[in-house]
Design an enzyme around this catalytic site. Structure first.
Site: not given
Ligand code: APR
Length: 244
Positions: A92, A95, A110, A118, A137, A177, A179, A203-204
């Protein structure tokens, strides 16, 4: 944990890049690089003020491109290089840290920070420099129709046909990583599980779609994922020895 998975799918979110110094989306302040997501990541925001959205991504681009892969990204590359299975990454993240870590088979559902698309002809331009409302373009020569190749809320995800096949075929689904609050990516684990995959969540903390995961591995992905990859490789090696 089985000893010989055939097809592994790894879904990654902003959390895998956190230890590379990049912001996640739903950290405490709910801002993404100090901007509300709805101001810079919706198709309405882009239509309302394309210059503002272009500026946001132009500022973000050098930040993301300066980041280095961390041990979590490198562990996935090690798995792809040493484990005899088809291993696909559905990310997702916009980077390119998986690419910098040397990984293959990466699907940026994403979009990707160094690309613009374009809106006139669909051409995808790879560029490390600024894109704005004047950019022409190179394919159809029309100016002012380029958009960051970031999938905004309200747009369809990229590579969904490939993703569908991957989720139907995989026997191990690993989420790292994320949510699990943004769909359809948050539903991928359900599909994988339905078709028989064993599912792991890194995840954390417990996430909102944790019910579909057979295993939860808490901690920083930069620590937990390398350990897990070693366990997978050891299990596969021991299976190999038994088969000889
Ligand atoms: N190790 C493991 N998990 C981690 C770490 C880490 N060091 N740091 C943060 N996290 C977890 C957090 O607990 C959280 O559950 O990574 C998750 C990040 O969640 P988001 O910030 O919601 O990112 P993401 O799930 O990638 O968002 C999905 O939402 O805004 C849109 O398009 C955007 O791709 C993005 C999508």
């Amino acid at each position: 944990m089985k000893k010989d998975y055939q097809h592994i799918v790894i879904l990654t979110g902003a959390g895998i890049s956190a230890e590379s110094g990049l912001a996640t989306f739903r950290a405490a302040n709910g801002l993404w690089n100090n901007h509300p997501v709805e101001d810079v990541a919706t198709i309405e925001a882009f239509q309302r003020n394309p210059a503002y959205v272009h500026d946001f991504y132009n500022e973000l681009k050098p930040l993301l491109n300066a980041a280095k892969p961390n041990p979590a990204h490198l562990a996935i590359t090690k798995l792809q290089q040493e484990y005899p299975a088809k291993i696909s990454i559905i990310t997702q993240n916009v980077d390119t840290l998986h690419e910098k870590a040397g990984s293959q088979n990466i699907y940026h559902i994403h979009g990707q920070i160094n690309q613009a698309v374009c809106l006139n002809c669909g051409h995808v331009l790879e560029t490390f420099t600024d894109v704005d409302t004047e950019t022409t373009c190179p394919h159809c020569q029309i100016s002012g129709m380029m958009k960051p190749n970031i999938v905004f809320f309200g747009e369809n995800l990229l590579y969904m046909e490939d993703v569908d096949k991957l989720l139907h075929q995989c026997d191990l689904f690993i989420s790292v990583g994320t949510s699990g609050v943004v769909f359809p990516a948050a539903s991928f684990v359900q599909i994988a599980k339905y078709y028989g995959a064993e599912t792991y969540e890194f995840n954390l903390e417990l996430t909102s779609n944790n019910l579909y995961f057979d295993h939860h591995i808490y901690g920083k992905a930069g620590e937990t994922l390398p350990r897990f990859v070693s366990e997978l490789l050891n299990a596969q090696a021991s299976a190999d020895n038994h088969n000889h």
